[in-house]
Design a protein around this motif. Structure first.
Motif, PDB file in Angstrom:
ATOM      1  N   TYR A   1      29.374 -12.546 -23.127  1.00 58.08           N
ATOM      2  CA  TYR A   1      30.349 -13.583 -23.038  1.00 58.08           C
ATOM      3  C   TYR A   1      31.100 -14.082 -24.307  1.00 58.08           C
ATOM      4  O   TYR A   1      30.227 -14.205 -25.406  1.00 58.08           O
ATOM      5  CB  TYR A   1      29.384 -14.852 -22.905  1.00 58.08           C
ATOM      6  CG  TYR A   1      28.782 -14.825 -21.379  1.00 58.08           C
ATOM      7  CD1 TYR A   1      29.572 -15.103 -20.066  1.00 58.08           C
ATOM      8  CD2 TYR A   1      27.779 -14.347 -21.074  1.00 58.08           C
ATOM      9  CE1 TYR A   1      29.209 -14.976 -18.843  1.00 58.08           C
ATOM     10  CE2 TYR A   1      27.309 -14.100 -19.919  1.00 58.08           C
ATOM     11  CZ  TYR A   1      27.824 -14.403 -18.826  1.00 58.08           C
ATOM     12  OH  TYR A   1      27.303 -14.180 -17.534  1.00 58.08           O
TER      13      TYR A   1
ATOM     14  N   LYS B   1      32.033  -4.143 -10.525  1.00 61.49           N
ATOM     15  CA  LYS B   1      33.206  -4.967 -11.243  1.00 61.49           C
ATOM     16  C   LYS B   1      34.396  -4.178 -11.426  1.00 61.49           C
ATOM     17  O   LYS B   1      35.407  -4.556 -11.350  1.00 61.49           O
ATOM     18  CB  LYS B   1      32.601  -5.466 -12.217  1.00 61.49           C
ATOM     19  CG  LYS B   1      31.315  -6.076 -12.462  1.00 61.49           C
ATOM     20  CD  LYS B   1      31.157  -7.468 -11.828  1.00 61.49           C
ATOM     21  CE  LYS B   1      29.953  -8.137 -12.228  1.00 61.49           C
ATOM     22  NZ  LYS B   1      28.762  -7.786 -11.402  1.00 61.49           N
TER      23      LYS B   1
ATOM     24  N   ASN C   1      25.920  -9.249 -18.706  1.00 60.43           N
ATOM     25  CA  ASN C   1      27.358  -9.667 -19.215  1.00 60.43           C
ATOM     26  C   ASN C   1      27.233  -9.968 -20.432  1.00 60.43           C
ATOM     27  O   ASN C   1      26.022 -10.614 -20.913  1.00 60.43           O
ATOM     28  CB  ASN C   1      28.019 -10.867 -18.361  1.00 60.43           C
ATOM     29  CG  ASN C   1      28.191 -10.378 -16.862  1.00 60.43           C
ATOM     30  OD1 ASN C   1      28.122  -9.258 -16.651  1.00 60.43           O
ATOM     31  ND2 ASN C   1      28.635 -11.282 -16.156  1.00 60.43           N
TER      32      ASN C   1
ATOM     33  N   GLU D   1      28.793 -23.318  -8.827  1.00 59.44           N
ATOM     34  CA  GLU D   1      29.522 -22.197  -8.472  1.00 59.44           C
ATOM     35  C   GLU D   1      29.225 -22.026  -6.832  1.00 59.44           C
ATOM     36  O   GLU D   1      28.262 -22.166  -6.669  1.00 59.44           O
ATOM     37  CB  GLU D   1      28.652 -20.997  -9.204  1.00 59.44           C
ATOM     38  CG  GLU D   1      29.202 -19.722  -9.339  1.00 59.44           C
ATOM     39  CD  GLU D   1      28.653 -18.942 -10.429  1.00 59.44           C
ATOM     40  OE1 GLU D   1      28.546 -19.249 -11.615  1.00 59.44           O
ATOM     41  OE2 GLU D   1      28.085 -17.611  -9.988  1.00 59.44           O
TER      42      GLU D   1
ATOM     43  N   GLU E   1      32.989 -12.975  -8.631  1.00 57.93           N
ATOM     44  CA  GLU E   1      32.883 -11.744  -8.042  1.00 57.93           C
ATOM     45  C   GLU E   1      32.508 -11.629  -6.533  1.00 57.93           C
ATOM     46  O   GLU E   1      32.303 -12.764  -6.229  1.00 57.93           O
ATOM     47  CB  GLU E   1      31.757 -11.136  -8.878  1.00 57.93           C
ATOM     48  CG  GLU E   1      30.227 -11.662  -8.433  1.00 57.93           C
ATOM     49  CD  GLU E   1      28.975 -11.070  -8.878  1.00 57.93           C
ATOM     50  OE1 GLU E   1      29.078  -9.721  -8.970  1.00 57.93           O
ATOM     51  OE2 GLU E   1      28.010 -11.495  -8.705  1.00 57.93           O
TER      52      GLU E   1
ATOM     53  N   LYS F   1      24.561 -25.168 -12.948  1.00 58.40           N
ATOM     54  CA  LYS F   1      23.864 -25.120 -14.118  1.00 58.40           C
ATOM     55  C   LYS F   1      24.357 -26.029 -15.387  1.00 58.40           C
ATOM     56  O   LYS F   1      25.733 -26.353 -15.319  1.00 58.40           O
ATOM     57  CB  LYS F   1      24.159 -23.454 -14.691  1.00 58.40           C
ATOM     58  CG  LYS F   1      25.499 -23.441 -15.080  1.00 58.40           C
ATOM     59  CD  LYS F   1      25.916 -21.869 -15.380  1.00 58.40           C
ATOM     60  CE  LYS F   1      27.290 -21.451 -15.628  1.00 58.40           C
ATOM     61  NZ  LYS F   1      27.620 -20.094 -15.873  1.00 58.40           N
TER      62      LYS F   1
ATOM     63  N   LYS G   1      31.996  -7.395 -18.597  1.00 60.43           N
ATOM     64  CA  LYS G   1      31.042  -7.056 -17.350  1.00 60.43           C
ATOM     65  C   LYS G   1      30.969  -5.484 -17.395  1.00 60.43           C
ATOM     66  O   LYS G   1      31.992  -4.729 -17.172  1.00 60.43           O
ATOM     67  CB  LYS G   1      31.561  -7.622 -16.182  1.00 60.43           C
ATOM     68  CG  LYS G   1      31.677  -9.133 -16.368  1.00 60.43           C
ATOM     69  CD  LYS G   1      31.941  -9.697 -14.815  1.00 60.43           C
ATOM     70  CE  LYS G   1      32.332 -11.179 -14.747  1.00 60.43           C
ATOM     71  NZ  LYS G   1      32.470 -11.697 -13.583  1.00 60.43           N
TER      72      LYS G   1
ATOM     73  N   ILE H   1      36.952 -18.513 -16.841  1.00 62.05           N
ATOM     74  CA  ILE H   1      37.152 -19.492 -15.780  1.00 62.05           C
ATOM     75  C   ILE H   1      36.545 -20.790 -16.535  1.00 62.05           C
ATOM     76  O   ILE H   1      35.426 -20.925 -16.895  1.00 62.05           O
ATOM     77  CB  ILE H   1      36.520 -19.306 -14.488  1.00 62.05           C
ATOM     78  CG1 ILE H   1      36.773 -17.952 -13.696  1.00 62.05           C
ATOM     79  CG2 ILE H   1      36.781 -20.679 -13.640  1.00 62.05           C
ATOM     80  CD1 ILE H   1      35.978 -17.841 -12.563  1.00 62.05           C
TER      81      ILE H   1
HETATM   82  P1  ADP Z   1      26.126 -10.731 -11.801  1.00 59.83           P
HETATM   83  O1  ADP Z   1      26.500  -9.451 -11.059  1.00 59.83           O
HETATM   84  O2  ADP Z   1      25.352 -10.297 -12.948  1.00 59.83           O
HETATM   85  O3  ADP Z   1      25.815 -11.792 -10.923  1.00 59.83           O
HETATM   86  P2  ADP Z   1      28.516 -12.132 -12.535  1.00 59.83           P
HETATM   87  O4  ADP Z   1      29.759 -11.621 -12.482  1.00 59.83           O
HETATM   88  O5  ADP Z   1      28.371 -13.026 -11.180  1.00 59.83           O
HETATM   89  O6  ADP Z   1      27.463 -11.039 -12.651  1.00 59.83           O
HETATM   90  O7  ADP Z   1      28.253 -13.149 -13.718  1.00 59.83           O
HETATM   91  C1  ADP Z   1      27.263 -13.730 -13.747  1.00 59.83           C
HETATM   92  C2  ADP Z   1      27.436 -15.301 -14.268  1.00 59.83           C
HETATM   93  O8  ADP Z   1      28.214 -15.409 -15.407  1.00 59.83           O
HETATM   94  C3  ADP Z   1      28.246 -16.006 -13.016  1.00 59.83           C
HETATM   95  O9  ADP Z   1      27.506 -16.350 -12.073  1.00 59.83           O
HETATM   96  C4  ADP Z   1      29.015 -17.177 -13.607  1.00 59.83           C
HETATM   97  O10 ADP Z   1      27.956 -18.264 -13.964  1.00 59.83           O
HETATM   98  C5  ADP Z   1      29.185 -16.405 -15.397  1.00 59.83           C
HETATM   99  N1  ADP Z   1      30.541 -15.900 -15.055  1.00 59.83           N
HETATM  100  C6  ADP Z   1      30.852 -14.608 -14.675  1.00 59.83           C
HETATM  101  N2  ADP Z   1      32.231 -14.586 -14.929  1.00 59.83           N
HETATM  102  C7  ADP Z   1      32.776 -15.436 -15.341  1.00 59.83           C
HETATM  103  C8  ADP Z   1      34.137 -15.888 -15.712  1.00 59.83           C
HETATM  104  N3  ADP Z   1      35.266 -15.041 -15.626  1.00 59.83           N
HETATM  105  N4  ADP Z   1      34.295 -17.077 -16.135  1.00 59.83           N
HETATM  106  C9  ADP Z   1      33.377 -18.021 -16.517  1.00 59.83           C
HETATM  107  N5  ADP Z   1      31.982 -17.459 -16.098  1.00 59.83           N
HETATM  108  C10 ADP Z   1      31.717 -16.476 -15.518  1.00 59.83           C
END
Ligand code: ADP
Ligand code: MG
Length: 514
Positions: free
Chosen positions: A410, A340, A408, A459, A163, A492, A399, A436
């Motif tokens: 998952y 998003k 989110n 990350e 993001e 993590k 999201k 990812i």
């Molecule tokens: P926030 O705004 O809550 O930080 P993110 O989009 O960064 O939202 O998502 C939170 C966490 O979820 C990320 O830091 C990552 O660890 C995991 N995540 C988000 N999108 C993905 C993805 N497409 N694939 C794998 N993990 C993801």
């Protein structure tokens, strides 16, 4: 990645060294007075924030790639944040289903109606990435074989954007200290790993860069235009804040400049108590009723990202700040640009080309995952089928337009979540992002909650800072500052989906560049 051949004694020594470094340098989470019933103390206490015990390997080429494209991402988001027509088209569709988006957009509409008085804007942004492993590695890992010791897990990996954060980006101070901690230990050979030298561990300019851009924005504002004697920077913060060690160093550094800049904190829910507008919409701040008013040059937001903060008082507070003459870091339109939903719209064919020349578009597009809308468009309707399918949803992350973690949904949890009846009106505001699949790397992590040794996922966040001037005549805008400004690196355990160190999901880390 080769398993870490360290004895318990070695690990204990490293942890004890890190602990002291963290306690001495403020790499801590504050536990405010009365916050935890187990702690009977008349003063606040603090604990070291979660940290990697061993710096986790990360490919140098991908690290450099992420740093290099940051100024291009900055440029993109500067242009998006000024493209009011494009944003309006998206937000008008969102506002019926997304209360938070509607609240922010309505604030902007009120500001627009009376006209803005400050053409300068400031951004402190962070682009987050994970690596996408190659197919062979993904299959290997999916089959439960996480000890890929004889495979290069990074081979043909690709840098993929998770993001782009435009609002209240945290972690810069923590990431700076964690880099210093591991560089210090490496200089003394404390990690006891032959290939882990200080040269593999990058220095971090994050804290310094944040201070620099705030200083530049403050100077760009100029002298007071009200009767106030002084100008000052104002940071909005959340009440009962546990993350002061990420925020306070910025404030302290501002007072150590050759020409110190007054810097104040105000709780988001107390803005209306401390702030008023002067005749020409100067933002006047009084830290207490009897203190002389200061004219605020820059409002730096470290609060105001939670929907809960926008009750009627919160809305009026943000409106007051937004319509003021102060330079906003960032403006409400930059804030909205980090949704998003906007990220998803930017992945549509041809959209990047509205803002950037083709060669820059391809640099950014390489980092995009597939992201789909969940609205009532033909693509959205198809996406809904995928999201509701038990067999297919596993490859995605759902999201909403919210920040700060824990929002989110998952993989396999998505169909059930979406099926809840009262969700259906709000489906439009979600996006579905392809998951990812990161290479799993052996790591060792420690936090106040637990220790962990095993496969991990990292990350990388790259900070970007910028200042630009809006153009009143529609002739293009002027970018005055645009820099890559350091990084954050978090790791993590591989079975954790979220990532927020403050909320206990991961640890700050320093990449060991290979
Ligand atoms: P926030 O705004 O809550 O930080 P993110 O989009 O960064 O939202 O998502 C939170 C966490 O979820 C990320 O830091 C990552 O660890 C995991 N995540 C988000 N999108 C993905 C993805 N497409 N694939 C794998 N993990 C993801
Ligand atoms: Mg995030």
């Amino acid at each position: 990645m080769s398993s870490l051949d360290l004895s318990d004694e070695d690990l204990e020594l490293i942890v004890s060294e890190l602990e002291d470094f963290q306690l001495t340098h403020g790499s801590l989470l504050k536990i405010p007075r009365g916050f935890s019933a187990d702690i009977d103390s008349p003063v606040a206490v603090a604990r070291p924030i979660g940290i990697s015990v061993i710096p986790t390997p990360f490919p140098r080429a991908h690290f450099d790639q992420a740093l290099q494209i940051q100024t291009v991402f900055n440029e993109l988001y500067i242009r998006v944040a000024e493209d009011k027509v494009w944003l309006e088209r998206i937000l008008e569709n969102l506002r019926g289903t997304d209360d938070f988006a509607a609240k922010l957009w309505d604030i902007w509409v009120r500001v627009r109606a009376e006209g803005e008085v400050q053409p300068l804007r400031c951004g402190i942004w962070r682009s987050d990435y994970m690596l996408q492993a190659n197919e062979e590695i993904i299959n290997f890992q999916k089959n439960g074989r996480d000890d890929a010791s004889d495979l290069d897990v990074f081979q043909d990996a690709q840098l993929k954007q998770v993001e782009f954060n435009t609002f209240s980006c945290a972690g810069g101070s923590h990431a700076t200290v964690v880099s210093e901690a591991h560089r210090y230990l490496a200089s003394r050979g404390t990690h006891r790993l032959a290939n882990l030298t200080k040269e593999c561990l990058p220095k971090n300019i994050a804290l310094k860069s944040i201070v620099e851009i705030l200083e530049k924005a403050h100077r760009a504002y100029g002298p007071p235009v009200s009767d106030a004697k002084q100008t000052a920077v104002l940071m909005t913060v959340q009440g009962r804040n546990v993350n002061i060690c990420d925020e306070r160093p910025i404030e302290y550094a501002m007072s150590e400049l050759d020409y110190p800049i007054p810097f104040y904190r105000v709780s988001f829910n107390e803005v209306l108590k401390h702030c008023t507008l002067g005749r020409n919409r100067q933002l006047l701040f009084q830290s207490s009723p009897r203190s002389p008013p200061l004219e605020i040059s820059v409002v730096y937001h470290r609060a105001g990202y939670d929907e809960d903060e926008y009750d009627s008082g919160g809305i009026e507070a943000r409106y007051l700040l937004e319509r003021s003459r102060a330079i906003k870091c960032p403006t409400i339109l930059s804030h909205i640009s980090g949704f998003k939903k906007i990220q998803q719209e930017l992945t549509r064919p041809g959209v990047l080309e509205r803002y950037l020349p083709p060669e820059k578009c391809s640099l950014l597009r390489k980092t995009f995952m597939l992201i789909h809308p969940l609205d009532a468009s033909p693509e959205g309707l198809m996406t809904r089928k995928v999201a509701l399918s038990e067999g297919k949803a596993g490859d995605y992350v759902l999201k909403p337009n919210l920040e700060g973690g824990s929002n989110n949904v998952y993989g396999d949890d998505i169909p059930e979540f979406l099926s809840q009846v009262d969700m259906q009106q709000t489906w439009d505001s979600y996006i579905l992002m392809q998951k990812i699949n990161a290479p799993l790397v052996g790591g060792v992590l420690i936090s106040s909650v637990s220790g962990y040794q095993g496969p991990t996922v990292s990350e990388l966040g790259v900070l970007g800072t910028c200042i630009w001037r809006r153009d009143d005549l529609g002739q293009g805008l002027e970018v005055l500052e645009n820099s890559q400004s350091g990084w954050t690196f978090k790791t993590k355990p591989c079975d954790v989906e979220e990532m927020s160190v403050v909320k206990g999901y991961g640890c700050f880390d320093c990449p060991c560049l290979i």
